[in-house]
Design an enzyme around this catalytic site. Structure first.
Site, PDB file in Angstrom:
ATOM      1  N   HIS A 165       1.451   5.325  -2.067  1.00  0.00           N
ATOM      2  CA  HIS A 165       0.966   6.350  -3.008  1.00  0.00           C
ATOM      3  C   HIS A 165       2.188   7.006  -3.644  1.00  0.00           C
ATOM      4  O   HIS A 165       2.693   8.014  -3.136  1.00  0.00           O
ATOM      5  CB  HIS A 165       0.118   7.400  -2.282  1.00  0.00           C
ATOM      6  CG  HIS A 165      -1.161   6.873  -1.710  1.00  0.00           C
ATOM      7  ND1 HIS A 165      -2.377   7.040  -2.329  1.00  0.00           N
ATOM      8  CD2 HIS A 165      -1.400   6.165  -0.579  1.00  0.00           C
ATOM      9  CE1 HIS A 165      -3.325   6.457  -1.598  1.00  0.00           C
ATOM     10  NE2 HIS A 165      -2.755   5.917  -0.524  1.00  0.00           N
ATOM     11  N   GLU A 200     -11.295   3.945   6.727  1.00  0.00           N
ATOM     12  CA  GLU A 200     -10.114   4.595   7.303  1.00  0.00           C
ATOM     13  C   GLU A 200     -10.587   5.737   8.204  1.00  0.00           C
ATOM     14  O   GLU A 200     -10.452   6.920   7.896  1.00  0.00           O
ATOM     15  CB  GLU A 200      -9.175   5.120   6.213  1.00  0.00           C
ATOM     16  CG  GLU A 200      -7.828   5.571   6.774  1.00  0.00           C
ATOM     17  CD  GLU A 200      -6.861   6.057   5.704  1.00  0.00           C
ATOM     18  OE1 GLU A 200      -7.238   6.102   4.521  1.00  0.00           O
ATOM     19  OE2 GLU A 200      -5.717   6.409   6.066  1.00  0.00           O
ATOM     20  N   ASP A 238       2.542   3.393   2.655  1.00  0.00           N
ATOM     21  CA  ASP A 238       1.467   4.348   2.414  1.00  0.00           C
ATOM     22  C   ASP A 238       1.973   5.713   1.951  1.00  0.00           C
ATOM     23  O   ASP A 238       1.732   6.118   0.828  1.00  0.00           O
ATOM     24  CB  ASP A 238       0.583   4.506   3.666  1.00  0.00           C
ATOM     25  CG  ASP A 238      -0.817   5.008   3.338  1.00  0.00           C
ATOM     26  OD1 ASP A 238      -1.105   5.271   2.158  1.00  0.00           O
ATOM     27  OD2 ASP A 238      -1.631   5.133   4.264  1.00  0.00           O
ATOM     28  N   HIS A 276      -9.567   1.730  -0.204  1.00  0.00           N
ATOM     29  CA  HIS A 276      -9.357   2.427   1.069  1.00  0.00           C
ATOM     30  C   HIS A 276     -10.673   2.294   1.833  1.00  0.00           C
ATOM     31  O   HIS A 276     -11.666   2.928   1.467  1.00  0.00           O
ATOM     32  CB  HIS A 276      -9.054   3.902   0.834  1.00  0.00           C
ATOM     33  CG  HIS A 276      -7.651   4.178   0.412  1.00  0.00           C
ATOM     34  ND1 HIS A 276      -7.113   3.717  -0.759  1.00  0.00           N
ATOM     35  CD2 HIS A 276      -6.661   4.891   1.029  1.00  0.00           C
ATOM     36  CE1 HIS A 276      -5.853   4.128  -0.855  1.00  0.00           C
ATOM     37  NE2 HIS A 276      -5.552   4.836   0.219  1.00  0.00           N
ATOM     38  N   HIS A 313       0.854  -1.206   0.000  1.00  0.00           N
ATOM     39  CA  HIS A 313       0.000   0.000   0.000  1.00  0.00           C
ATOM     40  C   HIS A 313       0.882   1.245   0.000  1.00  0.00           C
ATOM     41  O   HIS A 313       1.476   1.611   1.020  1.00  0.00           O
ATOM     42  CB  HIS A 313      -0.935   0.009   1.206  1.00  0.00           C
ATOM     43  CG  HIS A 313      -1.982   1.080   1.102  1.00  0.00           C
ATOM     44  ND1 HIS A 313      -3.313   0.805   0.842  1.00  0.00           N
ATOM     45  CD2 HIS A 313      -1.901   2.431   1.191  1.00  0.00           C
ATOM     46  CE1 HIS A 313      -4.000   1.936   0.778  1.00  0.00           C
ATOM     47  NE2 HIS A 313      -3.153   2.937   0.989  1.00  0.00           N
ATOM     48  N   GLN A 357      -9.357   9.344  -5.204  1.00  0.00           N
ATOM     49  CA  GLN A 357      -9.049   9.958  -3.899  1.00  0.00           C
ATOM     50  C   GLN A 357     -10.173  10.857  -3.379  1.00  0.00           C
ATOM     51  O   GLN A 357     -10.434  10.920  -2.190  1.00  0.00           O
ATOM     52  CB  GLN A 357      -7.749  10.758  -3.998  1.00  0.00           C
ATOM     53  CG  GLN A 357      -7.375  11.551  -2.745  1.00  0.00           C
ATOM     54  CD  GLN A 357      -7.022  10.667  -1.567  1.00  0.00           C
ATOM     55  OE1 GLN A 357      -5.899  10.200  -1.449  1.00  0.00           O
ATOM     56  NE2 GLN A 357      -7.980  10.421  -0.669  1.00  0.00           N
TER      57      GLN A 357
HETATM   58 FE   FE2 Z   1      -3.586   5.042   1.314  1.00  0.00          FE
END
Ligand code: FE2
Length: 443
Positions: free
Chosen positions: A77, A237, A333, A234, A75, A171
């Protein structure tokens, strides 16, 4: 045929795909044409007894160090890396939602070259810490799809040194996002799949209301089925114990027969949900065989922000999921982005945090801990027969500066060598100068 031998290695235990059950006896590794040919003790003598002429084959003595499969960062970005210092990107509240807001406000000037340049730096850090397999999200709530285009190019350009899976990730939401010309997030996710993304993404807890979050989960599973892709959402979260999209995602994936191809990332809410709910959910998770990806450092930093004290830890139930036989892997992440400033691609740090936060420190758990970075990551990424220390599979492995898994975890050790399809990507010298022994001789 290209042949090489790596001798005198301890193979990590606790690895379902390893060919050695113990690290007690040093093992040798025969590599032919970039694939493992054989792994076992006393290989040079046994090959000679078979009449094999190994005189021209290069031999590398690994000095009794630990060998394990390459690390998987499941995971990450890459498109966000090193944007934390951009003007306007400062996340002063330290929350997930301000991070999304700051990214949204500062992403309009992205270019393909900019994204690729920053992602390359991030990948260099990950590689030097032993990662060879990365699942990266690419923000597609951008009508130009700049992040996705950049990462698709990098996936191809760097495939000889790193395997990158790309998630078409909305996102700013599948249904809460509307682009300047009315583009819907869901349509952009689908366009990302058409362009070649490996996984369908989603962010249901960020959608404006529960109904839109639920609708997005139906869309994710529908798209994954239509395009034959993996899923990585996702999911939940948030510290809100009533955020329960992992339940819906798992049920839909189970009914579609694609649970093993599905990953729920973050799932922080499970750290706040009560035990009765988790008990019921566990049955579904076991039946569906969905995977979990935990980002412990980032969620420790981002979550609990509405708490005073007691303050929640923000991570999902790694220990309980593991004990229930549900696959959990780990991710960095963020690398210096508006969500978290200190990610550096060192998965041994990520592992260290999760063992502390999940309270997994029996000797059995520590001896088994590297699975989170290796075989469990490979399971999340659906790597199948292309991963693992088995004859016939690509000769991808790491040499760690330790002789056992316990010592590797205890020392948070460095990666001394990373090998991909038999080719050494880099070597690192041992870090302690022998002169130190003169200062405090061992008893
Ligand atoms: Fe993430």
């Amino acid at each position: 045929m290209s042949t090489q031998l790596f001798t005198n290695a301890h193979i990590a235990t606790g690895m379902p795909h390893s060919t050695a059950a113990t690290t007690a006896v040093p093992q040798d590794i025969l590599v032919e044409d970039g694939r493992f040919a054989e792994i076992g003790p006393d290989l040079p003598a046994r090959l000679e007894a078979q009449g094999r002429d190994m005189s021209s084959a290069p031999v590398t003595d690994l000095g009794g160090r630990l060998v394990c499969p390459p690390f998987c960062d499941t995971h990450l970005h890459l498109d966000y890396a090193y944007t934390a210092r951009k003007p306007g990107a400062t996340n002063s509240s330290g929350t997930l939602f301000e991070g999304i807001q700051r990214w949204s406000e500062t992403k309009s000037d992205l270019s393909i070259e900019d994204v690729k340049s920053r992602a390359r730096t991030a990948i260099r850090h990950e590689l030097l810490h032993g990662v060879q397999f990365i699942r990266s999200h690419a923000d597609v709530t951008d009508p130009n799809l700049t992040s996705l285009r950049a990462l698709l190019e990098l996936r191809e350009e760097l495939k000889d040194v790193v395997t990158i899976q790309i998630v078409s990730f909305p996102q700013e939401g599948m249904y809460s996002y509307a682009g300047p010309h009315g583009e819907a997030g869901a349509d952009l996710v689908e366009e990302g799949l058409r362009m070649g993304a490996d996984c369908v993404g989603g962010i249901p807890h960020f959608e404006q209301c529960r109904e839109l979050g639920e609708r997005s989960m139906h869309t994710v599973v529908k798209l994954a089925t239509r395009y034959g892709r993996l899923i990585d959402v996702h999911c939940d979260e948030t510290d809100d114990p009533n955020s329960r999209y992992v339940e819906l995602l798992s049920s839909l994936a189970y009914r579609a027969g694609i649970g093993v191809r599905t990953t729920a990332s973050h799932t922080c809410s499970l750290g706040s949900a009560d035990n009765a709910y988790f008990f019921h959910l566990t049955e579904l998770l076991q039946a569906a065989h969905v995977n979990f990806a935990c980002a412990p450092t980032e969620n420790l930093y981002l979550q609990g922000r509405q708490d005073t004290f007691p303050k929640r830890r923000g991570i999902t139930r790694v220990k309980e999921l593991t004990e229930a036989g549900i696959n959990v892997s780990l991710g960095q992440d963020s690398m210096q982005d508006p969500w978290y400033p200190l990610g550096n691609g060192n998965m041994m740090i990520i592992l260290d945090y999760v063992l502390h936060l999940a309270q997994m420190m029996s000797f059995e758990e520590i001896d088994d801990a590297l699975k989170f970075l290796t075989v469990d990551g490979a399971t999340t990424m659906n790597l199948g027969d292309s991963y693992g220390l088995e004859p016939g599979r690509p000769a991808d492995f790491l040499v760690l500066d330790a002789s056992s898994v316990f010592d590797a975890v205890y020392e948070r050790c460095a990666v001394l060598r990373s090998v991909r399809e038999g080719r050494t990507l880099f070597t690192r010298r041992e870090t302690i100068d022998s002169a130190f022994d003169d200062l405090i001789p061992e008893a």
